[in-house]
Design an enzyme around this catalytic site. Structure first.
Site, mmCIF file in Angstrom:
data_model
loop_
_atom_site.group_PDB
_atom_site.id
_atom_site.type_symbol
_atom_site.label_atom_id
_atom_site.label_comp_id
_atom_site.label_asym_id
_atom_site.label_seq_id
_atom_site.Cartn_x
_atom_site.Cartn_y
_atom_site.Cartn_z
ATOM 1 C CG HIS A 131 -75.672 29.604 -74.257
ATOM 2 N ND1 HIS A 131 -75.365 29.745 -72.929
ATOM 3 C CD2 HIS A 131 -74.512 29.296 -74.871
ATOM 4 C CE1 HIS A 131 -74.060 29.506 -72.757
ATOM 5 N NE2 HIS A 131 -73.525 29.242 -73.929
ATOM 6 C CG ASN B 203 -65.700 35.345 -69.975
ATOM 7 O OD1 ASN B 203 -64.752 35.811 -70.599
ATOM 8 N ND2 ASN B 203 -65.583 34.288 -69.189
ATOM 9 C CB SER C 108 -72.381 31.708 -77.949
ATOM 10 O OG SER C 108 -73.094 30.679 -77.321
ATOM 11 N N GLY D 292 -70.194 28.974 -79.121
ATOM 12 C CA GLY D 292 -69.035 29.852 -79.100
ATOM 13 C C GLY D 292 -67.721 29.075 -79.057
ATOM 14 C CB THR D 293 -66.685 26.054 -77.168
ATOM 15 O OG1 THR D 293 -67.040 26.630 -75.910
ATOM 16 C CG2 THR D 293 -65.434 25.208 -77.000
ATOM 17 C CB CYS E 142 -63.991 22.868 -60.833
ATOM 18 S SG CYS E 142 -63.780 21.763 -59.456
ATOM 19 C CB THR F 179 -77.579 17.030 -90.518
ATOM 20 O OG1 THR F 179 -77.278 15.916 -91.352
ATOM 21 C CG2 THR F 179 -79.032 17.437 -90.684
ATOM 22 C CD GLN G 71 -70.262 36.577 -71.869
ATOM 23 O OE1 GLN G 71 -71.197 37.360 -71.656
ATOM 24 N NE2 GLN G 71 -70.288 35.325 -71.460
HETATM 25 N N1 PLP Z 1 -66.257 32.931 -75.351
HETATM 26 C C1 PLP Z 1 -66.692 33.644 -74.307
HETATM 27 C C2 PLP Z 1 -66.160 35.014 -74.071
HETATM 28 C C3 PLP Z 1 -67.650 33.096 -73.441
HETATM 29 O O1 PLP Z 1 -68.071 33.810 -72.392
HETATM 30 C C4 PLP Z 1 -68.134 31.791 -73.692
HETATM 31 C C5 PLP Z 1 -69.093 31.157 -72.751
HETATM 32 O O2 PLP Z 1 -69.083 31.418 -71.572
HETATM 33 C C6 PLP Z 1 -67.652 31.097 -74.810
HETATM 34 C C7 PLP Z 1 -66.718 31.700 -75.610
HETATM 35 C C8 PLP Z 1 -68.130 29.722 -75.128
HETATM 36 O O3 PLP Z 1 -69.416 29.747 -75.714
HETATM 37 P P1 PLP Z 1 -70.341 28.457 -75.677
HETATM 38 O O4 PLP Z 1 -70.875 28.333 -74.277
HETATM 39 O O5 PLP Z 1 -71.427 28.749 -76.678
HETATM 40 O O6 PLP Z 1 -69.528 27.294 -76.097
#
Ligand code: PLP
Length: 401
Positions: free
Chosen positions: A208, A158, A206, A70-71, A332, A244, A186
């Site tokens: 996971h 989230n 994402s 997601g990031t 943190c 890749t 989310q």
């Molecule tokens: N965006 C939201 C709303 C999220 O909750 C998260 C992860 O907590 C992310 C992006 C980031 O996703 P990833 O953990 O796959 O990098």
């Protein structure tokens, strides 16, 4: 007894997802870019996964770009749009409750010069939310300028689970001919996500968070949306994400997306009553507890609660010792614990934000886990409060929201 109530942090890999992935970590190890048959098997698996992710988002397979999560999807959407924008378009509109993957990426454009590969000089307007965590689409409209290049607003939060009025924001973006990115990380698997209906040009997910593996995600890029890649080095993902392909991860995301689509209604119908039972029992049994965020328009699995007078970190650690996993939204930074920027944006004081916990349920949550949490959390909260110098002397009305 244990209760894992932190599904918004991450979900366990579904056994069917693991089964789908294993051959691609074993005998089907080919590189999807190779011409030989081992490569072609990998390519076919990536293509199947692309179809499955597209189906989850009601998109075309050609509109899906696989990323490392997601990031990266958020970074690609934001940096890729700003880099592709015509020069005078130097303004981004986003909200105060976005994930740091969006907020910090937008903020990296503020200022002058070049920093960490980002050419600065783009203005960012961060729109506040109301006390329920929801943004007013009209405030977004008012913030638009002739030079606005991008609007980025998440679908579901989230931390508190609030669902944003994305369709309205999508319409505003389309009218103003401004690119619209939606972080649906989310929301996917919890509520329907139809990229086109939402009016998104770009939309992140994402694996996971939907019972797939960590380190893989996808960005929906509506056909003919200009986007400059983050990386150089090859032509994978139609030149939008060189490198890749992570074949086992992508296969896992594909299977997770298929399951999310098939199980969405069933999962939500089972999980929401468990969440509601947990929430009302804690409101009833712990004086002064409050719910954070919109309770009417909220994803079915999330409950964010403030326990006035009890530090969130202390609660978290004590609950963990009793086998209950949940989370504080605190970040943190430089060794100190910052209260959640989301809860502050909802108007909570620093103390209240630091006294809050997020419980997030999922596909494997059982009624017994909820019973256990209901039995344990009130006693723990009472003990932490009694130890806290700031503990309230008089108790607030039972069940106050
Ligand atoms: N965006 C939201 C709303 C999220 O909750 C998260 C992860 O907590 C992310 C992006 C980031 O996703 P990833 O953990 O796959 O990098």
């Amino acid at each position: 007894m244990r209760a894992y109530l932190d599904y918004n942090a991450t979900t366990p890999v579904d056994p069917a997802v693991l089964d789908a992935m294993l051959p691609y970590l074993g005998e089907n190890f080919g590189n999807a870019g190779s011409v030989h048959s081992a490569g072609q098997r990998a390519r076919a698996a990536v293509d199947d996964a692309r179809e499955s992710v597209a189906a989850l988002l009601s998109a075309k397979p050609s509109e899906i770009v696989f990323t490392s999560g997601g990031t990266e999807a958020d970074n690609l959407a934001i940096c890729g749009t700003i880099a592709a924008a015509a020069q005078p378009r130097k303004h981004i509109v986003t909200t105060a409750v976005e994930h740091h993957a969006v907020l910090q990426t937008c903020e990296a454009f503020i200022g002058e010069g070049v920093d960490k590969g980002i050419e600065k000089g783009t203005d960012v307007t961060v729109i506040p939310v109301d006390s329920t965590g929801v943004v007013d689409p009209e405030a977004i409209r008012r913030a638009l300028r002739p030079e606005t290049a991008l609007i980025s607003v998440m679908l579901a939060n989230n931390e508190c689970g609030a669902i944003q009025p994305i369709e309205e924001i999508g319409r505003i973006a389309a009218e103003a001919k401004i690119r619209f990115h939606c972080d649906a990380v989310q929301a996917a698997g919890k509520i329907p996500v139809d990229a086109r209906r939402l009016g998104a040009d770009l939309l992140s997910i994402s694996a996971h968070k939907i019972y797939g593996p960590k380190g893989v995600g996808a960005l929906y890029v509506r056909s003919s949306t200009p986007l400059v890649p983050l990386f150089r080095g090859g032509h994978a993902e139609r030149d939008r994400r060189p490198g890749t392909e992570n074949v086992p991860g992508i296969v896992g995301l594909g299977k997770a997306a298929e399951l999310a689509r098939l199980r969405l209604a069933e999962d939500a119908a089972r999980i929401a009553p468990l969440r509601d039972r947990l929430e009302s029992a804690l409101l009833e049994r712990i004086p002064g507890v409050r719910v954070n965020g919109d309770t009417a328009r909220r994803v079915p699995n999330t409950s964010n609660l403030t326990f006035p007078g009890a530090g969130g970190e202390a609660l978290l650690i004590s609950l963990d010792l009793q086998g209950i996993a949940c989370s504080t939204g605190a970040a943190c930074s430089s060794g100190s614990t910052e209260p959640s920027h989301v809860l502050l944006a909802l108007g909570l004081s620093h103390d209240a934000a630091r006294s809050s916990l997020r419980f997030s349920l999922g596909r494997q949550t059982t009624p017994e886990e909820i019973d256990y949490a209901i039995a344990v959390v009130p006693g723990v909260a009472e003990r932490i409060r009694a130890l806290s110098p700031r503990a309230p002397q008089s108790t607030a009305p039972v069940g106050a929201r």
